[in-house]
Design a protein around this motif. Structure first.
Motif, PDB file in Angstrom:
ATOM      1  N   THR A 231     -22.069  -2.717 -53.611  1.00 49.74           N
ATOM      2  CA  THR A 231     -21.120  -3.822 -53.739  1.00 49.74           C
ATOM      3  C   THR A 231     -21.367  -4.779 -52.583  1.00 49.74           C
ATOM      4  N   ASP A 232     -20.725  -5.934 -52.631  1.00 46.17           N
ATOM      5  CA  ASP A 232     -20.896  -6.899 -51.545  1.00 46.17           C
ATOM      6  C   ASP A 232     -20.011  -6.584 -50.351  1.00 46.17           C
ATOM      7  N   LYS A 233     -19.247  -5.489 -50.420  1.00 44.94           N
ATOM      8  CA  LYS A 233     -18.330  -5.151 -49.339  1.00 44.94           C
ATOM      9  C   LYS A 233     -18.675  -3.827 -48.664  1.00 44.94           C
ATOM     10  N   GLU A 234     -19.551  -3.017 -49.247  1.00 44.38           N
ATOM     11  CA  GLU A 234     -19.876  -1.713 -48.688  1.00 44.38           C
ATOM     12  C   GLU A 234     -21.295  -1.697 -48.142  1.00 44.38           C
ATOM     13  N   ASP A 235     -21.495  -0.939 -47.065  1.00 44.91           N
ATOM     14  CA  ASP A 235     -22.804  -0.839 -46.443  1.00 44.91           C
ATOM     15  C   ASP A 235     -23.547   0.385 -46.976  1.00 44.91           C
ATOM     16  N   LEU A 236     -23.690   0.438 -48.311  1.00 44.38           N
ATOM     17  CA  LEU A 236     -24.417   1.520 -48.976  1.00 44.38           C
ATOM     18  C   LEU A 236     -25.588   0.915 -49.737  1.00 44.38           C
ATOM     19  N   CYS A 237     -26.792   1.430 -49.481  1.00 46.23           N
ATOM     20  CA  CYS A 237     -28.005   0.837 -50.040  1.00 46.23           C
ATOM     21  C   CYS A 237     -28.662   1.753 -51.059  1.00 46.23           C
ATOM     22  N   LEU A 238     -29.300   1.133 -52.044  1.00 47.42           N
ATOM     23  CA  LEU A 238     -30.029   1.876 -53.060  1.00 47.42           C
ATOM     24  C   LEU A 238     -31.242   2.540 -52.424  1.00 47.42           C
ATOM     25  N   SER A 257     -26.977   5.385 -50.256  1.00 53.79           N
ATOM     26  CA  SER A 257     -26.717   6.066 -48.999  1.00 53.79           C
ATOM     27  C   SER A 257     -26.562   5.000 -47.919  1.00 53.79           C
ATOM     28  N   PRO A 258     -26.031   5.373 -46.736  1.00 57.21           N
ATOM     29  CA  PRO A 258     -25.851   4.373 -45.677  1.00 57.21           C
ATOM     30  C   PRO A 258     -27.137   3.606 -45.390  1.00 57.21           C
ATOM     31  N   CYS A 259     -27.020   2.304 -45.246  1.00 57.89           N
ATOM     32  CA  CYS A 259     -28.191   1.443 -45.073  1.00 57.89           C
ATOM     33  C   CYS A 259     -28.899   1.729 -43.753  1.00 57.89           C
ATOM     34  N   LYS A 260     -30.223   1.809 -43.810  1.00 58.15           N
ATOM     35  CA  LYS A 260     -31.033   2.027 -42.615  1.00 58.15           C
ATOM     36  C   LYS A 260     -32.419   1.442 -42.855  1.00 58.15           C
ATOM     37  N   TRP A 261     -33.230   1.400 -41.796  1.00 56.32           N
ATOM     38  CA  TRP A 261     -34.549   0.790 -41.913  1.00 56.32           C
ATOM     39  C   TRP A 261     -35.545   1.847 -42.373  1.00 56.32           C
ATOM     40  N   ASN A 262     -35.509   2.178 -43.642  1.00 59.15           N
ATOM     41  CA  ASN A 262     -36.444   3.125 -44.240  1.00 59.15           C
ATOM     42  C   ASN A 262     -37.134   2.464 -45.418  1.00 59.15           C
ATOM     43  N   ALA A 263     -38.400   2.797 -45.613  1.00 59.56           N
ATOM     44  CA  ALA A 263     -39.148   2.196 -46.719  1.00 59.56           C
ATOM     45  C   ALA A 263     -38.554   2.563 -48.070  1.00 59.56           C
ATOM     46  N   ASN A 264     -37.901   3.750 -48.148  1.00 53.64           N
ATOM     47  CA  ASN A 264     -37.343   4.139 -49.445  1.00 53.64           C
ATOM     48  C   ASN A 264     -36.083   3.356 -49.795  1.00 53.64           C
ATOM     49  N   GLN A 265     -35.615   2.502 -48.869  1.00 52.04           N
ATOM     50  CA  GLN A 265     -34.491   1.614 -49.171  1.00 52.04           C
ATOM     51  C   GLN A 265     -34.934   0.155 -49.290  1.00 52.04           C
ATOM     52  N   MET A 266     -36.234  -0.082 -49.244  1.00 55.08           N
ATOM     53  CA  MET A 266     -36.755  -1.445 -49.333  1.00 55.08           C
ATOM     54  C   MET A 266     -37.214  -1.743 -50.763  1.00 55.08           C
TER      55      MET A 266
END
Length: 294
Positions: A231-238, A257-266
């Motif tokens: 959502t545009d309000k939560e810090d959860l990334c695909l 899952s919580p957003c972080k600098w991982n290639a699997n979230q890019m």
């Protein structure tokens, strides 16, 4: 054995005694999953249907196990643990039996055991199973009251399950970028949604937030790639494939899952083209499935 027993009774215990300790409650999750997967919840029983029983709810004012005195103490489960238990029991459609002293029923406990949505789920939901996929409903949000339902009513929705597959598959071409006047850009699936009048499945696009050092190292090589938020309000990334690289012959579920600098979230998207995961090199797609509502 449960299949044999369920034909003879309306209700049968499937766990040991459940007391007000978190380890007691936690032990019920796997049992619930297995019975649901085996379609034993609401199976054919004696003169009707049969229900696996997870034991009474140890909430409110209690006594101690094996004691003939009391009740003399409040439940040892903290409120979040009580809410978790009172959510699992209706989802498993277990008979709801209050194990505390009704003469000393406090408002918090009363509100918990009479929560209308949970009672609605316990009474009328169907085919409740553990479901590890991202889904979107083509139906607009609906508010149901107990008066609007009866035991025989059932509705079926068209849902979309998100997965990963080879980018060579034509089914991956269906993503578009939408840029509203305000807020994040959205990445939406516009292919075969079922109806032009129903809202598409969308994710919110955001440029990854970097520290200064990360920007120096990764900023150029990951230019054009983005996080996709639930959502545009939560810090959860695909996220895709958190533990290993996927092969192009497989299709796997994705998760948030919580957003972080991982290639699997890019993720990288060319307009009206595939949505590519940087880690696996696979592309996201949506598949229409039939699912029962609560």
């Amino acid at each position: 054995m449960a299949k044999d027993v369920s034909n003879l009774v309306n209700m049968y215990r499937i766990t040991g005694d459940d007391w007000d300790k978190w380890e007691n409650v936690a032990a019920h999750f796997n049992v619930t999953r297995d019975f649901s997967a085996a379609k034993m919840v609401g199976a054919q029983g004696l003169k009707g249907k049969s229900w696996p029983d997870l034991d009474m709810l140890p909430l409110g004012w209690l006594t101690d196990p094996g004691s003939n005195e009391g009740p003399h103490r409040i439940s040892a489960l903290i409120l979040d643990e009580q809410r978790t238990q009172m959510t699992l029991w209706p989802m498993a459609k277990s008979p709801l039996m209050f194990g505390g002293d009704l003469r000393k029923l406090d408002k918090t406990t009363y509100d918990l055991i009479t929560e209308p949505t949970l009672l609605e789920i316990n009474s009328f939901s169907t085919i409740n199973v553990q479901y590890p996929y991202i889904t979107s409903s083509n139906e607009p949000d609906m508010v149901l009251t107990r008066k609007s339902r009866n035991v025989k009513e059932e509705r079926t929705l068209d849902n979309h399950v998100m997965g990963l597959t080879s980018c060579k598959d034509d089914k991956t071409n269906g993503w578009v970028i939408e840029s509203p006047d305000q807020g994040f850009d959205r990445v939406c699936w516009k292919k075969n949604t079922g109806s032009k009048y129903k809202p598409p499945f969308c994710l919110y696009k955001r440029k990854p937030v970097l520290t200064t050092n990360e920007e120096m190292v990764y900023g150029q090589q990951d230019k054009g790639r983005a996080h996709l938020l639930s959502t545009d309000k939560e810090d959860l990334c695909l996220e895709a494939s958190p533990s290993r690289k996927l092969t192009s012959q497989e299709m796997h579920s994705s998760s948030f899952s919580p957003c972080k600098w991982n290639a699997n979230q890019m993720w990288e998207l060319s307009n009206n083209g595939p949505l590519v995961n940087s880690y696996s090199g696979l592309c996201a797609t949506l598949k229409k499935v039939k699912g029962d509502t609560l």
